[in-house]
Design an enzyme around this catalytic site. Structure first.
Site, PDB file in Angstrom:
ATOM      1  N   GLU A  19      48.201  52.274  48.677  1.00 42.80           N
ATOM      2  CA  GLU A  19      47.178  52.530  49.685  1.00 42.80           C
ATOM      3  C   GLU A  19      47.896  52.718  51.015  1.00 42.80           C
ATOM      4  OE1 GLU A  19      43.182  50.507  51.604  1.00 42.80           O
ATOM      5  OE2 GLU A  19      45.014  49.357  51.387  1.00 42.80           O
ATOM      6  N   ASP A  78      48.217  47.304  48.003  1.00 40.75           N
ATOM      7  CA  ASP A  78      47.367  47.248  49.192  1.00 40.75           C
ATOM      8  C   ASP A  78      48.181  47.572  50.461  1.00 40.75           C
ATOM      9  OD1 ASP A  78      44.671  46.287  50.163  1.00 40.75           O
ATOM     10  OD2 ASP A  78      45.916  44.883  51.284  1.00 40.75           O
ATOM     11  N   HIS A 102      35.848  50.279  47.759  1.00 38.89           N
ATOM     12  CA  HIS A 102      35.123  49.110  48.256  1.00 38.89           C
ATOM     13  C   HIS A 102      35.189  48.986  49.785  1.00 38.89           C
ATOM     14  CE1 HIS A 102      39.297  48.121  48.011  1.00 38.89           C
ATOM     15  NE2 HIS A 102      39.086  47.067  48.774  1.00 38.89           N
ATOM     16  N   ASP A 103      35.904  49.889  50.444  1.00 41.07           N
ATOM     17  CA  ASP A 103      35.983  49.864  51.908  1.00 41.07           C
ATOM     18  C   ASP A 103      35.180  51.000  52.541  1.00 41.07           C
ATOM     19  OD1 ASP A 103      37.798  47.723  51.806  1.00 41.07           O
ATOM     20  OD2 ASP A 103      39.516  49.083  51.674  1.00 41.07           O
TER      21      ASP A 103
HETATM   22  C1  NOJ Z   1      42.791  47.261  52.148  1.00 43.60           C
HETATM   23  C2  NOJ Z   1      41.760  46.717  51.217  1.00 43.60           C
HETATM   24  O1  NOJ Z   1      41.255  47.773  50.456  1.00 43.60           O
HETATM   25  C3  NOJ Z   1      40.731  46.022  52.061  1.00 43.60           C
HETATM   26  O2  NOJ Z   1      39.576  45.688  51.339  1.00 43.60           O
HETATM   27  C4  NOJ Z   1      41.389  44.838  52.695  1.00 43.60           C
HETATM   28  O3  NOJ Z   1      40.491  44.210  53.592  1.00 43.60           O
HETATM   29  C5  NOJ Z   1      42.643  45.223  53.475  1.00 43.60           C
HETATM   30  N1  NOJ Z   1      43.466  46.163  52.767  1.00 43.60           N
HETATM   31  C6  NOJ Z   1      43.487  44.018  53.786  1.00 43.60           C
HETATM   32  O4  NOJ Z   1      44.060  43.514  52.614  1.00 43.60           O
END
Ligand code: NOJ
Ligand code: CA
Length: 558
Positions: free
Chosen positions: A249, A199, A323-324
């Site tokens: 990510e 992440d 999911h974002d």
């Molecule tokens: C990226 C994740 O994909 C997201 O869902 C999350 O809120 C943030 N990082 C913080 O961990």
């Protein structure tokens, strides 16, 4: 092979656990729900499942606020459930990838709790700065809105949180923190996990001196920070991660950094997610301001990242959804007349590029945004914060809702639509978040029965990647560069060649035709009833032009 591990022909499926499948009727997706659906995932043909965090957590950010990296939150199941899932998945040739949230922990984590209790060792695990309540150390903003610092009165210190106030940033400059995190990796490797997603891992290295940002929100001081490459090399070397599939990510990153993160020679990660191509409808780069997508920009970004990574030996994660993000068919496709064609075109456009494709649950059946019209339907902390911020900025509640309907992360978080029954077969209880109301038409059961469904098309794309080395390993070169409407490229591997056209628009459009292609066969098309190998959809306008129908994908093979 360009990658650390041999996975260029693999496809990864992302499971947002909370919304995938509920096995016990509490309205929340869980680990046994995944095990129940393994045959489905095997039928689709995917190789890895990236599962979003299921660790013990207060769930302020749906599990991205981890309170214990080694225990499973009871709302998702038990360690026995997970072990069963790992075994059953392996029997079907599927491996699991876990989500490592290492930039921050929940403030409920015992490290943070000890820090709050005054233990200096643990204060040094985080970014605490002495100060007075009126003066935060810098003017940086949290990515979820509001200030990035929180004051702790009894310690007379501020702590940094780039995300929610309950997500405190870890201090990676402290070697003890790095050792703790390596132990977490070793723990999960022992359990038989096949890979890891990291992440926001390009935010882990903070600057030596903290200063105000007078031109931005602070990100330029900590994004791709000074020691990030060293830290990743160390993590990988000390835990043997180079034998695993790993994806980082990368938030607001650069091509040069991603080349370093993902080049096999650097031994950092297998590949990177970047998000530049998903900001092409942000007005002036602002997520909460709507704009029509800039297709020229989209094409330019794909070209820069695909050819840039290819030239330097890096490797892209290919994706539209997670999911974002809002659902891609609602965003760049068409929810109405060309729903099916546009969903298929969007799939083909990324699956046939150079890199590793990711499918986000529900994407394979063309799930859409839910169009929530009541603020109480939203669950996401970022969406709820920004709703208030938008109102404070003077927007009416209707305008703010319109923005959320397009931009909220909850657009991608509604439950998977398994069938046309109650709650789409997701749960026998009350779902934690409302379903999209179109589940009677858009669902897995219906599409598995249909030979030309979106689902069948995804399955075909996955199979083609395994059958055709040119897709997995070929070089890529872009075409139709001045044509705003069409994303086109060729893939070449020795004598093998593919020509890929994707009409990004709902109108017919023309593309240039080279003489030699007239002898190529059609490998793939996204219009109903047209089998590969036929010539009926090649509309020869003139000797050197072809017409593509709305959202048409046409793939020719030498
Ligand atoms: C990226 C994740 O994909 C997201 O869902 C999350 O809120 C943030 N990082 C913080 O961990
Ligand atoms: Ca459940």
């Amino acid at each position: 092979m360009k990658t650390m591990n041999n996975f260029s022909d693999k496809v990864i499926y992302q499971i947002y656990l909370k919304s995938f499948k509920d096995s016990n009727g509490d309205g929340i997706g869980d680990i046994r729900g995944i095990t129940e659906q393994l045959d489905y995932l095997q039928a689709l043909g995917v190789d890895y499942l990236w599962i979003t965090p299921f660790f013990v957590s207060p769930q302020n950010d749906n599990g991205y606020d981890v309170a214990d990296y080694r225990s499973i939150d009871p709302i998702f199941g038990t360690m026995t459930d997970l072990e069963e899932l790992i075994d059953e998945a392996k029997k079907r040739g599927i491996e699991l990838m876990l989500d490592m949230v290492f930039n921050h922990t929940s403030t409920s984590h015992q490290w943070f709790q000890k820090a709050l209790a005054g233990d200096e060792k643990y204060q040094n695990y985080y970014i605490f700065k002495d100060g007075t309540p009126d003066q935060p150390p810098t003017n940086w903003e949290s990515k979820f809105g509001g200030p990035a610092w929180e004051y702790v009165p009894h310690l007379k210190k501020w702590y940094l949180h780039l995300f929610d106030v309950s997500q405190a940033d870890l201090n990676w400059e402290n070697p003890q923190v790095r050792e703790e995190l390596k132990e977490v990796i070793r723990f999960w490797k022992e359990k038989g996990i096949g890979g890891f997603r990291f992440d926001v891992v390009n935010l882990i290295s903070k600057p030596e001196h903290f200063e105000n940002d007078h031109i931005g929100d602070g990100r330029r001081f900590y994004t791709d920070g000074r020691h990030v490459h060293e830290f990743l090399k160390e993590l990988t070397a000390d835990t043997g991660l180079d034998q695993y599939v790993t994806v980082g990510e990368m938030s607001s990153t650069s091509l040069d950094n991603c080349i370093r993160y993902s080049s096999p020679a650097e031994k950092e990660l297998s590949m990177c997610f970047n998000f530049h191509h998903l900001k092409i409808d942000y007005k002036d780069g602002k997520k909460w301001e709507l704009m029509e997508p800039d297709l020229m920009r989209l094409k330019g970004l794909f070209e820069t990242w695909e050819t840039g990574m290819q030239e330097a030996g890096g490797w892209n994660a290919l994706f539209w959804c997670n999911h974002d993000q809002p659902r891609i068919v609602s965003r760049l496709g068409d929810e109405g007349r060309y729903w099916k064609e546009s969903a298929k075109m969007l799939a083909a456009s990324v699956h046939l590029m150079r890199g590793t494709p990711y499918i986000y649950q529900g994407e394979e059946i063309g799930m859409t945004n839910p169009h929530f019209d009541d603020i109480h339907q939203y669950r996401d902390v970022e969406s709820l914060n920004y709703y208030n911020i938008l109102l404070e900025q003077g927007k009416t509640s209707r305008e703010a809702m319109e923005i959320l309907q397009a931009r909220s992360r909850d657009n991608g978080r509604t439950p998977v639509q398994w069938n046309a029954g109650e709650n789409a077969g997701f749960t026998e209880g009350i779902p934690w978040i409302s379903l999209a109301s179109n589940y009677r038409e858009i669902n897995v059961a219906a599409q598995m029965k249909e030979s030309d469904s979106i689902w069948a098309f995804y399955r075909k794309l996955i199979r083609l990647r395994k059958e055709k080395p040119v897709i997995a390993e070929g070089q890529i070169a872009f075409m139709e560069k001045e044509n705003e409407n069409v994303l086109a490229y060729r893939r070449i591997l020795g004598e093998e060649e593919l020509i890929v056209f994707n009409n990004l628009t709902g109108q017919t459009t023309e593309v240039c035709l080279e003489d030699s292609w007239k002898n190529y066969r059609i490998l793939l098309t996204n219009y109903e009833g047209e089998e590969s190998g036929t010539e009926q959809n090649l509309k020869n306008v003139s000797d050197d032009r072809w017409t593509l129908r709305p959202f048409e994908t046409l793939v020719l093979e030498k």
